[in-house]
Design a protein around this motif. Structure first.
Motif, PDB file in Angstrom:
ATOM      1  N   LEU A   1       0.829  -1.195   0.000  1.00 34.98           N
ATOM      2  CA  LEU A   1       0.000   0.000   0.000  1.00 34.98           C
ATOM      3  C   LEU A   1       0.875   1.262   0.000  1.00 34.98           C
ATOM      4  N   ALA A   2       1.940   1.229   0.806  1.00 36.08           N
ATOM      5  CA  ALA A   2       2.830   2.383   0.908  1.00 36.08           C
ATOM      6  C   ALA A   2       3.604   2.600  -0.390  1.00 36.08           C
ATOM      7  N   ALA A   3       3.852   1.494  -1.117  1.00 39.34           N
ATOM      8  CA  ALA A   3       4.653   1.593  -2.334  1.00 39.34           C
ATOM      9  C   ALA A   3       3.878   2.247  -3.483  1.00 39.34           C
ATOM     10  N   GLU A   4       2.532   2.190  -3.399  1.00 34.57           N
ATOM     11  CA  GLU A   4       1.720   2.743  -4.485  1.00 34.57           C
ATOM     12  C   GLU A   4       1.663   4.262  -4.370  1.00 34.57           C
ATOM     13  N   PRO A   5       1.831   4.964  -5.473  1.00 33.86           N
ATOM     14  CA  PRO A   5       1.699   6.422  -5.415  1.00 33.86           C
ATOM     15  C   PRO A   5       0.299   6.825  -4.956  1.00 33.86           C
ATOM     16  N   GLU A   6       0.224   7.987  -4.346  1.00 34.47           N
ATOM     17  CA  GLU A   6      -1.001   8.434  -3.683  1.00 34.47           C
ATOM     18  C   GLU A   6      -2.209   8.502  -4.639  1.00 34.47           C
ATOM     19  N   ASP A   7      -1.977   8.906  -5.873  1.00 36.16           N
ATOM     20  CA  ASP A   7      -3.123   9.163  -6.757  1.00 36.16           C
ATOM     21  C   ASP A   7      -3.313   8.049  -7.802  1.00 36.16           C
ATOM     22  N   THR A   8      -2.886   6.847  -7.446  1.00 39.25           N
ATOM     23  CA  THR A   8      -2.951   5.786  -8.439  1.00 39.25           C
ATOM     24  C   THR A   8      -4.385   5.328  -8.666  1.00 39.25           C
ATOM     25  N   MET A   9      -4.926   5.572  -9.850  1.00 37.27           N
ATOM     26  CA  MET A   9      -6.209   4.990 -10.233  1.00 37.27           C
ATOM     27  C   MET A   9      -6.052   4.576 -11.674  1.00 37.27           C
ATOM     28  N   LEU A  10      -5.840   3.296 -11.883  1.00 39.37           N
ATOM     29  CA  LEU A  10      -5.635   2.848 -13.246  1.00 39.37           C
ATOM     30  C   LEU A  10      -6.986   2.750 -13.939  1.00 39.37           C
ATOM     31  N   SER A  11      -7.010   3.149 -15.188  1.00 37.76           N
ATOM     32  CA  SER A  11      -8.291   3.162 -15.891  1.00 37.76           C
ATOM     33  C   SER A  11      -8.848   1.751 -16.019  1.00 37.76           C
ATOM     34  N   ASP A  12      -7.980   0.741 -15.976  1.00 37.56           N
ATOM     35  CA  ASP A  12      -8.530  -0.600 -16.145  1.00 37.56           C
ATOM     36  C   ASP A  12      -8.822  -1.295 -14.822  1.00 37.56           C
ATOM     37  N   ASP A  13      -8.835  -0.558 -13.719  1.00 36.96           N
ATOM     38  CA  ASP A  13      -9.217  -1.181 -12.449  1.00 36.96           C
ATOM     39  C   ASP A  13     -10.624  -1.759 -12.515  1.00 36.96           C
TER      40      ASP A  13
ATOM     41  N   ARG B   1      -7.337  -9.403 -12.459  1.00 40.00           N
ATOM     42  CA  ARG B   1      -6.640  -8.898 -13.641  1.00 40.00           C
ATOM     43  C   ARG B   1      -7.544  -9.026 -14.870  1.00 40.00           C
ATOM     44  N   VAL B   2      -7.138  -8.325 -15.913  1.00 41.57           N
ATOM     45  CA  VAL B   2      -7.774  -8.491 -17.212  1.00 41.57           C
ATOM     46  C   VAL B   2      -7.129  -9.736 -17.820  1.00 41.57           C
ATOM     47  N   PRO B   3      -7.932 -10.700 -18.281  1.00 41.63           N
ATOM     48  CA  PRO B   3      -7.338 -11.953 -18.765  1.00 41.63           C
ATOM     49  C   PRO B   3      -6.397 -11.724 -19.942  1.00 41.63           C
ATOM     50  N   PRO B   4      -5.406 -12.605 -20.090  1.00 45.33           N
ATOM     51  CA  PRO B   4      -4.487 -12.476 -21.215  1.00 45.33           C
ATOM     52  C   PRO B   4      -5.202 -12.711 -22.549  1.00 45.33           C
ATOM     53  N   GLN B   5      -4.585 -12.234 -23.605  1.00 48.52           N
ATOM     54  CA  GLN B   5      -5.175 -12.234 -24.934  1.00 48.52           C
ATOM     55  C   GLN B   5      -5.834 -13.566 -25.322  1.00 48.52           C
ATOM     56  N   GLU B   6      -5.127 -14.683 -25.021  1.00 44.01           N
ATOM     57  CA  GLU B   6      -5.651 -15.972 -25.505  1.00 44.01           C
ATOM     58  C   GLU B   6      -6.944 -16.388 -24.809  1.00 44.01           C
ATOM     59  N   GLU B   7      -7.228 -15.794 -23.638  1.00 45.33           N
ATOM     60  CA  GLU B   7      -8.473 -16.136 -22.932  1.00 45.33           C
ATOM     61  C   GLU B   7      -9.524 -15.041 -23.063  1.00 45.33           C
ATOM     62  N   LEU B   8      -9.095 -13.914 -23.610  1.00 47.57           N
ATOM     63  CA  LEU B   8      -9.922 -12.713 -23.519  1.00 47.57           C
ATOM     64  C   LEU B   8     -11.310 -12.880 -24.154  1.00 47.57           C
ATOM     65  N   ALA B   9     -11.342 -13.467 -25.351  1.00 45.04           N
ATOM     66  CA  ALA B   9     -12.621 -13.557 -26.058  1.00 45.04           C
ATOM     67  C   ALA B   9     -13.633 -14.335 -25.226  1.00 45.04           C
ATOM     68  N   LYS B  10     -13.213 -15.455 -24.684  1.00 44.43           N
ATOM     69  CA  LYS B  10     -14.119 -16.297 -23.915  1.00 44.43           C
ATOM     70  C   LYS B  10     -14.563 -15.611 -22.615  1.00 44.43           C
TER      71      LYS B  10
ATOM     72  N   GLU C   1     -16.297   1.599 -23.219  1.00 41.55           N
ATOM     73  CA  GLU C   1     -15.313   2.674 -23.011  1.00 41.55           C
ATOM     74  C   GLU C   1     -13.929   2.101 -22.759  1.00 41.55           C
ATOM     75  N   LEU C   2     -13.879   1.041 -21.932  1.00 40.15           N
ATOM     76  CA  LEU C   2     -12.592   0.513 -21.515  1.00 40.15           C
ATOM     77  C   LEU C   2     -12.000  -0.446 -22.542  1.00 40.15           C
ATOM     78  N   MET C   3     -12.843  -1.026 -23.392  1.00 40.30           N
ATOM     79  CA  MET C   3     -12.342  -1.923 -24.432  1.00 40.30           C
ATOM     80  C   MET C   3     -12.903  -1.497 -25.781  1.00 40.30           C
ATOM     81  N   PRO C   4     -12.457  -0.343 -26.266  1.00 38.58           N
ATOM     82  CA  PRO C   4     -13.083   0.236 -27.461  1.00 38.58           C
ATOM     83  C   PRO C   4     -12.948  -0.633 -28.708  1.00 38.58           C
TER      84      PRO C   4
END
Lengths: 119, 411
Positions: free
Chosen positions: B91-103, B167-176, B219-222
């Motif tokens: 938690l301490a290692a993460e920058p204060e304003d970290t909000m990844l768009s793919d959360d 996590r967002v699944p890797p490419q080979e699993e993504l479609a399913k 929006e997140l997966m255009p």
């Protein structure tokens, strides 16, 4: 993170295979085991004798009850297991999907609760 | 914007980030609630911060650190202490304003993981990303509150103990896996859409919630054509929401709807999305269903409907996703394009399909075609069969009206 991959299948199925087919499956198992040993996933595993060799033990009111057979009669029986190291469920499921008898049976994936064991 | 609106719009995003930072659904939910409680107390006095979302995440983080330290003080087990220390360090290692768009993508893919039962996937998605209370989910799906609560608890326990990855699944699993996410979104939509007759309003809100989730995925997966098509499909169906219900909660068929009450803005958006999805080529099942909805949406009057085009789209859909229900819909489209006789021949071939046994729309469709041919006696028999199979009250009322008409005409 460790997972137990429990291999379930119909015990009678094995007997319906020809000798040649049984040999092929054994070979596949050996190849799979070797491959997950090399990739560092394998922590252990065994094939089990069929449930006709099983004995179930219970103790009730301090009395030991020993019965012949598995603890529950089911259509598919536990035939063996692998203990594997995987980083998450997805990786464990990917390993389970490569076990040869997944094609006719089913693999139950169970996460392990770590305990310190006396050595 | 007031705090309630912020909760509605931002809680999913805040929670998604907190789960990534803390690696725990339960702790993330708890500290987010605490942060909102602090906001409720402070903001009216001190004014709303410039960036409310960042403020809430930051406050929740501090609450999490407090919680971890408090737990460490009372914890005796070595492994647990190590785990808590690791969490605090991370938690301490993460920058204060970290909000990844793919959360939020991480969150929806985790909620819709195939290792969770479908009902739990739905409940967890609505709870975390939709910010719906357990009671609201229970009311919407007509199940007891403890059932939903238990589903949520079990799902979170499984995510934690079986290490379902965040996590967002890797490419080979993504479609399913994206397919599983879309299924949950569409299920939420249909639950709201099919049950919205004279029912509790929260059920109708499910449609809006599903559209919101569908919009988020787009929006997140255009680049995902089918996700865009699903959004289009939901928008086009939902655009008829006011017209498809009579004053007394009765079903109004597409053909009899007042098209002036269709929501034009939503149709415009839906049509644009369908077009863009179809332009990408290789239309999937959602794109084809959306295209069918689009043909209906474009007809100013029922008689302007291009039924030939609809029958063709059902043909294509049947190849991509064979199902007896699609065959039934295709038969109806053919009947509208070529005449009821053609449709009846197709319905005959469906009568023996096991999947359609007990499906009230099959005899209902037969009744409708016979009615159009003026074969009232046979129509009445078909409506009687449909009535015996129909599920909800509004469906039964509709079929009873049709049955009464057919009986009157057959003398």
């Amino acid at each position: 993170m460790q997972y137990l991959l429990l291999i379930y299948g119909n015990e009678a199925y094995w007997g319906t295979l020809s000798e040649k087919e049984q040999g092929q499956v054994m070979q596949e198992y050996m190849d799979f085991t070797k491959s997950i040993a090399q990739s560092g996933h394998l922590r252990g595993g065994n094939e089990l004798h069929p449930t006709s060799r099983a004995t179930t033990v219970r103790v009730r009111d301090k009395k030991r009850m020993v019965t012949d057979g598995p603890f529950a009669e089911t259509k598919e029986q536990l035939g063996g297991y692998y203990l594997v190291e995987a980083k998450d469920l997805d990786e464990a499921v990917a390993l389970a999907a490569r076990i040869p008898s997944v094609r006719w049976g089913a693999i139950e994936v169970r996460p392990i609760i770590p305990h310190d064991m006396p050595s | 914007m007031n705090l309630e609106q912020i909760y509605r719009e931002e809680s999913g995003r805040i929670l998604a980030t907190l789960i990534r930072l803390l690696g725990s659904f339960d702790l993330a939910e708890e500290v987010m609630q605490e942060a909102f409680a602090v906001a409720l107390e402070q903001w009216p006095k001190q004014g709303m911060p410039e960036n409310p979302r960042a403020w809430l995440v930051s406050t929740a983080r501090h609450k999490a650190v407090d919680w971890l330290r408090r737990r460490s003080r009372f914890e005796a087990k070595r492994e647990e202490l190590q785990r808590l220390a690791a969490m605090e360090e991370q938690l301490a290692a993460e920058p204060e304003d970290t909000m990844l768009s793919d959360d939020r993508l991480r969150l929806i893919f985790t909620c819709c993981h195939p290792a969770l039962v479908l009902e739990a996937q739905v409940a967890l998605t609505l709870r975390t990303l939709g910010g719906l209370a357990t009671e609201e989910i229970a009311r919407a799906f007509l199940v007891p509150v403890p059932t939903v609560a238990q589903r949520l608890v079990r799902a979170k326990q499984k995510i934690r103990d079986a290490h379902i990855p965040y996590r967002v699944p890797p490419q080979e699993e993504l479609a399913k896996r994206l397919g599983a996410v879309m299924l949950v979104v569409y299920l939420v939509f249909n639950e709201g859409y099919n049950a919205s007759f004279g029912d509790v309003p929260v059920r109708r809100e499910l449609c809006a919630e599903a559209i919101r989730l569908g919009r988020m995925v787009c929006e997140l997966m255009p680049g995902e054509t089918e996700a865009r098509a699903l959004l289009a499909l939901m928008l086009l169906h939902d655009s008829r929401r006011d017209a498809r219900m009579g004053g007394n909660g009765d079903i109004v068929l597409l053909e009899e709807q007042d098209r002036g009450r269709w929501h034009r803005e939503q149709i415009r958006e839906g049509l644009a999305l369908v077009e863009s999805a179809l332009r990408d080529g290789h239309a999937g099942p959602y794109a084809l269903q959306a295209a069918i909805a689009a043909v209906h949406a474009q007809a100013a009057r029922p008689e302007d409907t291009d039924w030939r085009q609809i029958a063709f789209l059902y043909d294509t859909l049947l190849r991509v996703q064979p199902s007896p229900v699609v065959e039934l819909n295709r038969a109806v489209a053919v009947a509208m394009a070529e005449g009821p006789g053609e449709g009846l021949l197709l319905l005959d071939t469906l009568e023996h399909k096991a999947e359609l046994r007990g499906y009230y729309l099959l005899p209902a469709a037969r009744g409708d075609l016979l009615r159009r041919l003026g074969q009232w006696r046979e129509a009445a028999a078909a409506y009687e069969r449909a009535l015996a199979l129909a599920g909800n009250e509004a469906e039964r009322r509709f079929l009873s009206r049709r049955l009464a008409e057919a009986q009157a005409k057959s003398g």
